[in-house]
Design a protein around this motif. Structure first.
Motif, PDB file in Angstrom:
ATOM      1  N   ARG A  98      35.059  36.223  69.844  1.00  0.00           N
ATOM      2  CA  ARG A  98      33.752  35.995  69.223  1.00  0.00           C
ATOM      3  C   ARG A  98      33.806  34.878  68.199  1.00  0.00           C
ATOM      4  O   ARG A  98      32.950  33.989  68.167  1.00  0.00           O
ATOM      5  CB  ARG A  98      33.261  37.284  68.581  1.00  0.00           C
ATOM      6  CG  ARG A  98      31.866  37.175  67.992  1.00  0.00           C
ATOM      7  CD  ARG A  98      31.343  38.517  67.551  1.00  0.00           C
ATOM      8  NE  ARG A  98      29.992  38.420  67.021  1.00  0.00           N
ATOM      9  CZ  ARG A  98      29.286  39.457  66.575  1.00  0.00           C
ATOM     10  NH1 ARG A  98      29.823  40.673  66.626  1.00  0.00           N
ATOM     11  NH2 ARG A  98      28.065  39.281  66.109  1.00  0.00           N
TER      12      ARG A  98
ATOM     13  N   VAL B  39      42.413  45.270  71.657  1.00  0.00           N
ATOM     14  CA  VAL B  39      41.090  44.932  72.198  1.00  0.00           C
ATOM     15  C   VAL B  39      40.182  44.393  71.096  1.00  0.00           C
ATOM     16  O   VAL B  39      39.469  43.400  71.283  1.00  0.00           O
ATOM     17  CB  VAL B  39      40.473  46.170  72.878  1.00  0.00           C
ATOM     18  CG1 VAL B  39      39.031  45.895  73.284  1.00  0.00           C
ATOM     19  CG2 VAL B  39      41.284  46.556  74.100  1.00  0.00           C
TER      20      VAL B  39
ATOM     21  N   MET C 291      38.549  40.785  70.956  1.00  0.00           N
ATOM     22  CA  MET C 291      37.100  40.589  70.875  1.00  0.00           C
ATOM     23  C   MET C 291      36.722  39.759  69.659  1.00  0.00           C
ATOM     24  O   MET C 291      35.891  38.851  69.740  1.00  0.00           O
ATOM     25  CB  MET C 291      36.401  41.942  70.841  1.00  0.00           C
ATOM     26  CG  MET C 291      36.511  42.734  72.143  1.00  0.00           C
ATOM     27  SD  MET C 291      35.692  44.338  72.029  1.00  0.00           S
ATOM     28  CE  MET C 291      34.006  43.831  71.716  1.00  0.00           C
TER      29      MET C 291
END
Length: 804
Positions: free
Chosen positions: A329, A321, A325
């Motif tokens: 990003r 995860v 992320m």
């Protein structure tokens, strides 16, 4: 796979998705590998409940049925207990089948256990047939013993397949317990062989050897299995085997091994059977207890594995995860920043730079720092690209500013040169006007008219420079001027004016503010028509009033243009482009486009029906007004008029009193001259008498008082003076200067001869109506009407030069 044309978002997504997907796959794989053994440990209880316990019962019942079957074959009759034992065996097998067919066992068992179970049930299917052979005594004791032993071996192989797991200690202990079960089975084989010998009173052939082999295998397997047991279990088993029953059974086994195979067994059958049953029961209880304890110990081990698996899986999931992320990003940041650079580039190329250029062309001030701000995209490579692009952007804007300044400076140079040329031309025209008024020699006067015409054309070219520089030419009229006079004025500014025919031009007038520009516009188009056609062809100008304005057609039969060239020229004429020095071959089109755009005039070129080109000029209704009244002496607007060479037309001059050079010129009406000074012809008009001999006649100043006249009256008088002068030349008896009176209905006359050696004919030119005398705002001086060459128009000569 070609990824060059992928969008940057797709490329970044691919860079992010591939490693994250690989990490996720590895996490799932590792989790599955760790989860499987944990599930196997948790399934140990299910295997013991649904396979171990029912299978152990099947082992006990098959061992008993084997012993009874061997005893029956060893004796002469049937054994009554065998039927009941077969029923107990069938019940145990049925229960095993039922448990093995359950979903819980199939889910807990692996592929090896499933295969061993299928083979076990296949072997058990031979049990009914073997029983029939036994009942019919179609098999001996060894055959019956082998039938049951094979089934039991298959069952213990299934037990061996169950003894696997992720925990090494538990697996070793499970295999040791399974080996103890096999040792107990070997002990059962010994009991079966001994029971047959006890019943028959002796060993059959090979039974004693089989008995010895079974006893040896049983002791060996037991010793190996005990070594793999944990210390506590090993001690407990050691204490169990040191009991009296185990020791008694061992002594009896030794006696059977040491006995002669041909002699009857020396061991008491009842003591053997009783001791064997006790030992079998104790061994079975020990195995079941250890299996249960092993199952209980596998649960904490499984929970520990699951705990570690949960921790590892959670950490792996968190890593996945977090990676996703961070990738999203970073990818979103890269996409946003790259999109910002692209947007800035697109905005500069498509909106900002064109807007800056448009404002610069309009003369507006542009702040380079404001129009090209610094692009802040960080300090990494993308930021450096943004800074480099910002530098390029500022350089582009600065270049546009410099180019606009250069263009403006160039326009100012054009304008300065044009204004200077205009001043010189105006002074030249004023000087020519004075020389024409002082000259009385017709040849010199004709030459001065030619120079006057060249100066007029020079003025138009100077005005073209002013127009290209973006300024107004300067010539203006206060009052409307007839379209016919505008056309004549345009023709007078063309070199080959004698090839231009004025077709019927419907009466109308152009408002004063547009007269000068329309004369220039028509002169450019007429000059193109004469320049791009053969010298023998004619150019025709026609005017017609339309519902949406006034249309003037200029037609020639010249070289013409291609379809693409016509379309390109029409586009240039319709949108009034910026002057491009690279396309200087079409300066006339640029000038026409500028003038047309200034007054909302539409100009379009079309191919002529009989070759050549036709230029259609559509003047909007706001530029048109009612035609001014024309004098009675000039009705040439109703028929075809022809403009001929100016060299054949002497310039009329007015009689003026003697004045000093410092005095400005004044208007001297022709009607104010004394009759004795001005000869009058038969038609009542004044006539010029060419002087005889080289001596020039002296003139006396005639003081006169100017009477007020309208421009139309002045125009009519000048036209009459011109016609009278031509007739006077014919009456003077000079063949080289005379010209026959035109007899054509349209008033045209023959031009100069093709070779230039013959006499020059002076045609009668119809008188044109007077053009309202105008002056620009900076030249409101004394006005002197003068007929333009060829009778085209009347302009004003001031003390400082010509108007415009």
């Amino acid at each position: 796979m070609n990824s060059h044309d992928w969008p940057i978002r797709t490329k970044l997504t691919a860079l992010v998705v591939v490693p994250v997907a690989a990490l996720l796959a590895l996490w799932i794989f590792a989790t599955t590998l760790a989860l499987g053994p944990a599930l196997d440990l948790l399934a140990a209880r299910t295997l013991l409940r649904d396979l171990g316990l029912p299978g152990d019962r099947v082992v006990v019942e098959l061992q008993r049925e084997r012993r009874l079957s061997v005893v029956q074959l060893a004796g002469p009759g049937k054994v009554a207990e065998l039927s009941d034992q077969r029923r107990r065996t069938d019940g145990a097998v049925a229960e095993l089948r039922s448990r093995a067919g359950g979903r819980d066992l199939r889910d807990a068992a692996d592929d090896l256990v499933d295969a061993r179970l299928d083979r076990l049930f296949t072997a058990l299917e031979a049990l009914p047939a073997g029983r029939r052979f036994i009942d019919r005594r179609q098999v001996d004791r060894a055959g019956a013993h082998g039938l049951y032993t094979d089934m039991l071996d298959t069952l213990f192989q299934t037990y061996s397949a169950m003894a696997t797991g992720p925990d090494v200690g538990l697996t070793r202990q499970a295999r040791a317990i399974s080996a103890l079960g096999q040792a107990r089975e070997l002990l059962g084989q010994t009991d079966s062989l001994a029971a047959g010998a006890f019943t028959a009173g002796r060993f059959a052939r090979g039974e004693h050897a089989a008995l010895v082999q079974a006893i040896g295998n049983q002791r060996y397997v037991t010793a190996v299995a005990v070594d793999d047991l944990p210390a506590a279990t090993h001690s407990a088993f050691q204490r169990l085997t040191e009991g009296a029953d185990f020791l008694r059974l061992r002594r009896m086994q030794d006696e059977l091994v040491a006995a002669d195979p041909g002699d009857p067994p020396s061991v008491d059958a009842r003591t053997w059977q009783t001791t064997h049953e006790v030992v079998q029961r104790q061994l079975r209880d020990f195995e079941l207890a250890e299996a249960e304890a092993l199952t209980e110990r596998s649960v904490p081990a499984a929970l520990g594995i699951l705990g570690r698996l949960a921790a590892a899986g959670l950490l792996g999931l968190v890593a996945v995860v977090v990676s996703l992320m961070v990738a999203l990003r970073v990818g979103r940041s890269l996409v946003r920043r790259l999109t910002g650079v692209r947007t800035a580039a697109t905005e500069l190329a498509e909106r900002r730079l064109p807007d800056v250029v448009a404002r610069l062309r309009r003369g507006a001030e542009v702040d380079v720092a404001r129009e090209a701000p610094l692009l802040e995209f960080g300090t990494d490579e993308i930021g450096q690209v943004g800074q480099a692009f910002g530098a390029v952007q500022r350089t582009a804007v600065q270049s546009a500013v410099d180019e606009a300044a250069l263009r403006h400076g160039l326009n100012q140079v054009f304008l300065n040169i044009a204004r200077r040329s205009q001043g010189l031309v105006h002074r030249q025209l004023a000087l020519l006007d004075r020389m024409e008024r002082r000259t009385e020699d017709p040849e010199e006067l004709a030459e001065l008219f030619g120079v006057d015409h060249l100066a007029t054309r020079m003025r138009r070219h100077a005005e073209a420079l002013v127009i290209l520089a973006g300024a107004a030419p300067g010539r203006g009229w206060r009052n409307p001027v007839a379209v016919l006079d505008v056309v004549r004025g345009a023709i007078s500014e063309v070199e080959a004016y004698d090839r231009v025919d004025i077709a019927p031009v419907r009466p109308a007038a152009v408002v004063g503010r547009a007269v000068g520009d329309m004369i220039h516009l028509l002169a450019e188009l007429i000059e193109n028509a004469t320049f791009f056609s053969s010298p023998e062809s004619r150019v025709r100008v026609h005017g017609e009033m339309l519902p949406n304005g006034y249309a003037l057609e200029i037609s020639d039969r010249g070289l013409g243009m291609t379809v693409d060239a016509i379309e390109e020229a029409n586009r240039r004429l319709a949108r009034s482009p910026e002057f491009d020095p690279a396309t200087s071959a079409r300066l006339g089109h640029f000038v026409v486009a500028r003038l047309a755009a200034r007054h909302n005039v539409r100009v379009r070129l079309t191919a002529g029906a009989q070759g050549g080109m036709t230029a259609v000029v559509l003047l909007p209704p706001d530029l048109m007004t009612t035609a001014p009244p024309r004098p009675a002496a000039d009705r040439s607007g109703d028929r075809m008029a022809k403009v001929t060479k100016l060299s054949t037309l002497p310039r009329p001059r007015s009689i003026r009193p003697a004045r000093r050079r410092s005095e400005p010129p004044s208007v001297v009406p022709l009607t104010a001259a004394r009759p004795a000074e001005i000869p009058v012809g038969p038609d009542g008009l004044p006539r010029r008498i060419r002087p005889q001999g080289p001596a020039r006649q002296s003139r006396r100043p005639v003081p006169v008082e100017p009477s007020p006249r309208t421009p139309e009256q002045v125009r009519a008088a000048m036209a009459a003076l011109q016609s009278g002068t031509a007739r006077g030349r014919r009456a003077g008896g000079h063949p080289a200067e005379s010209a026959p009176t035109p007899s054509a209905a349209d008033g045209s006359a023959a031009g100069p001869s093709a070779t230039g050696a013959g006499p020059v004919e002076a045609p009668t030119v119809p008188a044109a109506p007077a053009v309202p005398v105008e002056a620009t705002a900076d030249q409101p001086t004394t006005e002197l009407p003068r007929v333009r060459p060829g009778g085209a128009s009347v302009e004003t000569v001031t003390g400082r030069g010509r108007d415009g």
